[in-house]
Design an enzyme around this catalytic site. Structure first.
Site, PDB file in Angstrom:
ATOM      1  CE  LYS A  78     -93.704   3.288 -40.098  1.00 19.52           C
ATOM      2  NZ  LYS A  78     -94.456   4.344 -39.451  1.00 19.52           N
TER       3      LYS A  78
ATOM      4  CD  GLU B 189     -98.291  17.632 -32.649  1.00 18.55           C
ATOM      5  OE1 GLU B 189     -97.991  18.401 -33.598  1.00 18.55           O
ATOM      6  OE2 GLU B 189     -97.909  16.457 -32.595  1.00 18.55           O
TER       7      GLU B 189
ATOM      8  NE  ARG C 108     -93.416  21.393 -33.296  1.00 16.36           N
ATOM      9  CZ  ARG C 108     -93.060  20.527 -34.231  1.00 16.36           C
ATOM     10  NH1 ARG C 108     -93.981  19.937 -34.962  1.00 16.36           N
ATOM     11  NH2 ARG C 108     -91.798  20.272 -34.445  1.00 16.36           N
TER      12      ARG C 108
HETATM   13  C1  LIG Z   1     -94.590  16.965 -33.432  1.00 13.47           C
HETATM   14  C2  LIG Z   1     -94.642  15.476 -33.369  1.00 13.47           C
HETATM   15  N1  LIG Z   1     -95.822  14.851 -33.202  1.00 13.47           N
HETATM   16  C3  LIG Z   1     -95.883  13.508 -33.144  1.00 13.47           C
HETATM   17  C4  LIG Z   1     -94.752  12.753 -33.253  1.00 13.47           C
HETATM   18  C5  LIG Z   1     -94.805  11.243 -33.093  1.00 13.47           C
HETATM   19  N2  LIG Z   1     -94.420  10.550 -34.344  1.00 13.47           N
HETATM   20  C6  LIG Z   1     -93.195  10.033 -34.524  1.00 13.47           C
HETATM   21  S1  LIG Z   1     -93.015   9.307 -36.010  1.00 13.47           S
HETATM   22  C7  LIG Z   1     -94.588   9.677 -36.437  1.00 13.47           C
HETATM   23  C8  LIG Z   1     -95.102   9.256 -37.776  1.00 13.47           C
HETATM   24  C9  LIG Z   1     -94.320   9.888 -38.845  1.00 13.47           C
HETATM   25  O1  LIG Z   1     -94.813   9.471 -40.077  1.00 13.47           O
HETATM   26  P1  LIG Z   1     -93.938   9.658 -41.368  1.00 13.47           P
HETATM   27  O2  LIG Z   1     -93.294  10.985 -41.352  1.00 13.47           O
HETATM   28  O3  LIG Z   1     -94.774   9.340 -42.535  1.00 13.47           O
HETATM   29  O4  LIG Z   1     -92.790   8.595 -41.202  1.00 13.47           O
HETATM   30  P2  LIG Z   1     -92.884   6.997 -41.333  1.00 13.47           P
HETATM   31  O5  LIG Z   1     -92.855   6.479 -39.936  1.00 13.47           O
HETATM   32  O6  LIG Z   1     -94.131   6.650 -42.050  1.00 13.47           O
HETATM   33  O7  LIG Z   1     -91.677   6.624 -42.096  1.00 13.47           O
HETATM   34  C10 LIG Z   1     -95.251  10.345 -35.407  1.00 13.47           C
HETATM   35  C11 LIG Z   1     -96.654  10.771 -35.427  1.00 13.47           C
HETATM   36  C12 LIG Z   1     -93.530  13.445 -33.409  1.00 13.47           C
HETATM   37  N3  LIG Z   1     -92.363  12.787 -33.485  1.00 13.47           N
HETATM   38  N4  LIG Z   1     -93.511  14.785 -33.485  1.00 13.47           N
END
Ligand SMILES: Cc1ncc(C[n+]2csc(CCOP(=O)(O)OP(=O)(O)O)c2C)c(N)n1
Length: 630
Positions: A283, A369, A397
């Site tokens: 990242k 969630e 959710r």
């Molecule tokens: C249902 C839901 N819960 C929480 C989020 C908030 N959120 C956006 S990106 C993220 C992290 C995602 O992590 P990852 O899939 O590993 O992607 P990275 O940012 O590490 O590339 C979160 C928790 C969301 N978009 N959707």
């Protein structure tokens, strides 16, 4: 200031199909340009950043190998899809992302034919790609369906439901696991540990080290070995979880090594059935400050790209999230039964301090969630006081869990609902427009909406004193600036507060954030104004008393009009047999797109001038019909 001349390849790119004909050195150059462009562009207006830097090479390699005119590639969540937007004809508009009228924050079917599935909420990509794969097969269309999902998003239950289904189907589905060991915060949970074990697996490492030594004198063979290493690993590593689930697992491979990615993608594209390619990325890759602190750089505001200084917005007081975080720490100090829960939103929900000070009572359950809600229910069964910090949009959710596991059993779980109302830049997928509507119909639940910071703190405290489920919904950002009082005092449940006594026969009932506009309307029309505080139970006694004397009744809320607090008022009047002219002001029956929070309020007709104009118009007509008040 860099200009078009600094991005010659991007400038020449007419369509993503151009990438298919590019030679390897050009692909390298394009990746380099894309990364430089992202740094420059996001630095001007802010946006999702570190995740996109991690997917540059992957995006370039995918669009070199796959045919976007035919194949379907879905980016889970979509916050890492800036390189996708750049390489699919939108680089000139990227600076407008998340702004009013600008590019959407996430992939959006209305924006581009290459955004084949709208995302924003996580863990949907495998289900959607599987649907597309089955759809293609049923219609004899030879096309690939690819889901790119992060290790964080993979922790969401829906992703596993989809893997479970796909693993038994013959359809050609490619899942690319983009593993950077991070969610927004550090990756948590057993799956995250499992993935880390694969990456750092002893067998894998020792093979690699031994091989490196043996081949160090022979560079050509070493390069070949590096490529075949991926295959070897697949054979030598004990069956992975994904293999057991019916997927052909390949990896892990370096997601920044274009020379490895391209042939592996070409190979895996030629295989049949469900396949999973595990790529390891970093990242923030290529921008040192973001690599060093990917949490801070997940979604920064504008910044100076040279120094890596993020420009601070002028703080006009604590945000509601901070008020919540402070309250939770204060509560935890005085009550050992308090437990704080977040589904992967520690930073956004204001829980950083709590997680540090009370690690034994802090649970980040990953992007889960549904589980978060029922986990809280279990804690409540054991006499603990779970406080679930959750965004309004993500609580959608956990709805059945809220109804079935919490409310039906009347368990005292406190829902601290952040980002309730319009959120701004994250747009339609993230607006908290519906929680009043979907919560107020649930028996046993107490639902509160503060109009200022101190009321928020006192409501949260009130929630912990109840023997039933309760929710406090508060908006994104700062409030009117009422300093929270340290002492905690429970509010009388189901009681509103008359904030202004008027004499015109107009009554304005405000539910939460828009009280300021209500008070201004009160001044304009000499109206009675009430801070209702509770949507459920509604202060029916006060309502009926006011309704019996008034000539018109306006409700104001930052929630969908359909089924919202205004509906609750109408239902109460109807039940009492009272007929009062009514105006419900709230979010209209359409999705509100991205922009600043102010832009969104304006788009919904909820900015103060619009609210005042609506009341003026409505009240003016009413007065004209019925004559002056007696
Ligand atoms: C249902 C839901 N819960 C929480 C989020 C908030 N959120 C956006 S990106 C993220 C992290 C995602 O992590 P990852 O899939 O590993 O992607 P990275 O940012 O590490 O590339 C979160 C928790 C969301 N978009 N959707």
């Amino acid at each position: 200031m860099p200009g078009p001349a600094d991005y010659p390849l991007l400038e020449q790119l007419a369509a993503p199909a151009d990438l298919r004909g590019m030679a390897r050195p050009q692909l390298h150059a394009l990746a380099d340009e894309t990364r430089r462009f992202l740094v420059h562009s996001v630095s001007t207006r802010g946006g999702h950043f570190a995740a996109g830097l991690g997917t540059v090479e992957l995006t370039v390699a995918l669009y070199h190998v796959f045919d976007l005119e035919r194949d379907r590639i879905i980016w889970d969540v979509g916050h890492q899809a800036y390189p996708h937007k750049v390489l699919t004809g939108r680089h000139r508009e990227l600076g407008s992302i998340k702004q009013k009228g600008g590019l959407a924050p996430f992939p959006n079917r209305a924006e581009s034919p290459y955004d084949v599935f709208g995302t924003g909420h996580s863990s949907t990509s495998i289900s959607a790609a599987l649907g597309m794969a089955v759809g293609a097969a049923l219609q004899d269309q030879p096309r690939h369906a690819v889901a790119v999902i992060g290790d964080g998003a993979l922790s969401g239950g829906m992703a596993f439901e989809a893997l479970n289904h796909a693993g038994t189907l013959p359809n050609d589905l490619l899942v690319i696991l983009n593993d950077n060991e991070m969610s927004i915060s550090e990756g948590v949970g057993a799956l995250s540990k499992y993935l880390a074990r694969i990456i750092g697996g002893r067998i894998y490492s020792s093979l690699r080290e031994g091989g490196k030594k043996a081949l160090s004198q022979m560079p050509a063979i070493r390069a070949l070995a590096r490529r075949s290493e991926e295959h070897m690993k697949g054979m030598v590593l004990p069956g992975t979880l994904f293999e057991e689930m019916g997927f052909n697992y390949v990896g892990p491979i370096d997601g920044h090594d274009l020379d490895a990615l391209v042939p592996v993608l070409q190979n895996i594209a030629s295989l049949k059935g469900p396949r999973l390619l595990h790529v390891i990325t970093k990242k923030g890759k290529g921008y040192a400050p973001a690599e060093a602190d990917p949490i801070k750089w997940h979604g920064p505001g504008p910044f100076d790209p040279d120094s890596g200084t993020i420009f601070k917005e002028k703080a006009s007081g604590p945000t509601y999230s901070q008020v919540f975080g402070q309250w939770l720490c204060d509560m935890a100090e005085r009550d050992p039964a308090i437990v704080g829960i977040t589904p992967a939103m520690r930073e956004g929900s204001g829980l950083v301090e709590f997680s540090r000070r009370f690690p034994e009572r802090y649970y980040d359950v990953a992007i889960a969630e549904q589980h978060a809600v029922t986990f809280a229910a279990g804690l409540a069964c054991e006499g603990l006081k779970p406080v679930l910090a959750i965004y309004s949009t993500f609580l959608q959710r956990g709805y059945d869990q809220l109804v079935h596991d919490v409310a039906l059993q009347n368990l005292p779980v406190v829902f601290a609902i952040d980002r309730a109302g319009l959120v701004g830049g994250d747009g339609a997928t993230h607006q908290g427009s519906f929680d009043i509507s979907y919560l107020r119909c649930i028996p046993n639940l107490v639902l509160m909406a503060p109009s200022d910071e101190n009321e928020c703190r006192q409501m949260l405290y009130t929630a912990t004193t109840l023997q039933q489920p309760s929710a406090v919904r508060y908006p994104r950002g700062t409030g009117p600036g009422v300093a929270p009082v340290e002492a905690l005092a429970a509010l009388p449940v189901g009681r509103g507060v008359v904030r202004r006594e008027g004499h015109s026969g107009l009554v304005v009932l405000a539910f939460g954030t828009l009280l300021t506009a209500a008070l201004q309307a009160g001044e304009q029309h000499d109206a009675t104004v009430v801070d209702m505080r509770f949507i459920k139970p509604l202060d029916t006694a006060l309502l009926l008393r006011l309704a019996a004397q008034c000539r018109g009744l306006v409700t104001i809320e930052e929630n969908a009009v359909a089924g919202g607090a205004g509906s609750a008022v109408s239902e109460a009047l109807e039940a009492a047999g009272l007929c009062v002219p009514r105006l419900s002001i709230g979010i209209p029956d359409r999705f509100i797109e991205h922009g600043s929070r102010e832009d969104c309020l304006e788009a919904a007709g909820l900015d103060t001038p619009a609210i005042l104009a609506r009341i003026q118009h409505w009240w003016g007509r009413l007065a004209a019909t019925h004559g002056p008040s007696s």
